[in-house]
Design a protein around this motif. Structure first.
Motif, short mmCIF file in Angstrom:
data_model
loop_
_atom_site.label_atom_id
_atom_site.label_comp_id
_atom_site.label_asym_id
_atom_site.label_seq_id
_atom_site.Cartn_x
_atom_site.Cartn_y
_atom_site.Cartn_z
N VAL A 79 0.92 -0.91 0.21
CA VAL A 79 -0.22 0.02 -0.11
C VAL A 79 0.79 1.17 0.13
CG1 VAL A 79 -2.02 -0.88 0.96
CG2 VAL A 79 -0.19 -0.14 2.56
N THR A 80 0.29 2.27 -0.46
CA THR A 80 1.10 3.61 -0.49
C THR A 80 1.33 4.09 1.00
OG1 THR A 80 -0.35 3.96 -2.43
CG2 THR A 80 1.02 6.01 -1.26
N SER A 81 2.69 4.43 1.36
CA SER A 81 3.08 5.05 2.50
C SER A 81 2.51 6.45 2.48
CB SER A 81 4.51 4.73 2.74
OG SER A 81 5.02 5.76 3.55
N ASN A 82 1.64 6.49 3.39
CA ASN A 82 0.89 7.84 3.91
C ASN A 82 2.35 9.02 4.27
OD1 ASN A 82 -0.97 9.94 4.07
ND2 ASN A 82 -0.41 9.64 6.34
N ARG A 83 3.37 8.37 4.61
CA ARG A 83 4.52 9.00 5.04
C ARG A 83 5.36 9.70 3.92
NH1 ARG A 83 5.36 4.83 9.73
NH2 ARG A 83 5.27 6.10 11.63
N PHE A 84 5.21 9.36 2.84
CA PHE A 84 6.06 9.65 1.61
C PHE A 84 5.57 10.74 0.84
CE2 PHE A 84 7.96 5.12 0.47
CZ PHE A 84 8.61 5.28 1.63
N GLY A 108 -4.55 2.18 -2.64
CA GLY A 108 -4.18 1.19 -1.39
C GLY A 108 -3.28 2.24 -0.68
N ILE A 109 -3.62 2.40 0.54
CA ILE A 109 -2.97 3.56 1.49
C ILE A 109 -2.78 2.76 2.83
CG2 ILE A 109 -5.07 4.72 2.20
CD1 ILE A 109 -3.27 7.22 2.09
N ASP A 202 -13.10 1.05 1.84
CA ASP A 202 -13.92 0.21 1.19
C ASP A 202 -13.34 -1.10 1.24
OD1 ASP A 202 -15.59 2.42 -0.04
OD2 ASP A 202 -13.79 2.95 -0.78
N LEU A 203 -12.05 -1.46 1.30
CA LEU A 203 -11.26 -2.71 1.23
C LEU A 203 -10.31 -2.54 2.66
CD1 LEU A 203 -11.13 -1.95 -2.17
CD2 LEU A 203 -11.05 -4.18 -2.06
N TRP A 204 -10.12 -3.84 3.23
CA TRP A 204 -9.13 -3.71 4.17
C TRP A 204 -8.12 -5.03 3.84
CZ3 TRP A 204 -9.44 -7.68 8.34
CH2 TRP A 204 -8.05 -7.80 9.05
N ASN A 205 -6.64 -4.64 3.81
CA ASN A 205 -5.73 -5.72 3.58
C ASN A 205 -4.82 -6.14 4.67
OD1 ASN A 205 -2.71 -6.45 2.16
ND2 ASN A 205 -4.17 -7.41 1.16
#
Length: 299
Positions: A79-84, A108-109, A202-205
């Protein structure tokens, strides 16, 4: 939780220690294999396995290139890094990919790399990025989800004054192809992250491996949904399962356990080097074998 309906299978190709053209070849092949419905990259800026000086491609740039060269697969970064990236910038990037792909993006985050594996921690000082403590990073993720959704849907500029993100005159144009917006997939397993999942996803991974822990985490997410009055069934359960080309039976068994636990979105992690015809192999030897095993739920 009741067993999930017909599983939707996808692949993940980590864009590290591999050549661009090898990934492109796998995605083009997968795009022509109907049993494979989605495909994913990861979001790291330096290797987290193998040669520490080896190649790693930036996930969103690569995703846009692959989106332009596929026609059917849903696609995303897991998933995308929210820190980036600041969330308003990420919203713009994601909108661009949704348009390039003709409306096939799943966003994806997640919070971003923890110091496990330790190699992931070096990405931050190497790129001049701050590394927030976990509690602050989870708060930042929740704000980011709010900002991104507003930029995708609101028709007028707005200001946002959060604890971690501040925007003035924020406005997204163009809007994504998908309405009301691309699905949001949040990855993670911590209790704090699962509260963000309950509110925004909406989705969880979650990574596979310990199915008992996966089941416990899914039950915890159910509870957090109930706390805020959300139907837990409105969040698609997604799981990442690594593939061992020499032991397909282990993956088939793991798929069965995941589906029995209510996970209907299966991401099969493919390691490089990729065998010739790997997408067809996945369809025949994993997906086809699972469907022929007698454990399939729904159709």
């Amino acid at each position: 939780m009741a067993p999930a309906p017909r599983p939707r299978f996808g692949i993940m190709t980590a864009p590290s220690q591999v050549d661009y053209h090898d990934i492109l070849s796998v995605w083009r092949e997968a795009d022509a294999v109907p049993e494979i419905e989605h495909a994913w990259l990861f979001d790291h800026l330096m290797p987290i396995f193998g040669d520490p000086d080896g190649p790693t491609y930036e996930g969103w740039t690569l995703l846009s290139a692959l989106a332009a060269q596929t026609r059917r697969l849903r696609l995303g970064v897991m998933v995308t890094s929210n820190r980036f990236r600041p969330p308003a910038l990420l919203a713009k990037i994601a909108t661009t990919v949704d348009i390039v792909s003709g409306g096939r993006l799943d966003l994806g985050i997640g919070v971003g790399s923890r110091p496990n594996p330790p190699q992931a921690r070096r990405e931050y000082p190497a790129h001049g990025l701050p590394f927030q403590p976990p509690a602050q990073a989870v708060e930042s993720l929740a704000e980011a989800c709010t900002v991104i959704r507003r930029l995708w849907t609101e028709k007028e500029p707005f200001d946002f004054h959060g604890t971690h993100h501040q925007l003035t005159g924020a406005f997204g144009s163009p809007k994504p192809v998908q309405r009301p917006h691309p699905p949001i997939l949040i990855g993670g397993r911590s209790a704090a992250t699962l509260r963000v999942v309950a509110e925004h996803a909406d989705l969880w991974n979650i990574p596979g491996g310990d199915i008992d822990d996966v089941v416990r985490r899914s039950a915890l997410l159910d509870r957090y949904c109930a706390d805020i009055g959300r139907d837990p069934a409105s969040i698609v359960r997604s799981i990442h399962l690594p593939v061992d080309y020499d032991r397909p039976g282990e993956t088939i068994e793991a798929i069965g356990e995941a589906v029995d636990a209510g996970f209907g979105h299966i991401v099969l992690g493919l390691g490089a080097p990729y065998p010739a015809g790997v997408a067809r192999w996945v369809a025949d030897e994993l997906i086809g074998a699972y469907r022929g095993s007698g454990r399939v739920h729904g159709s």
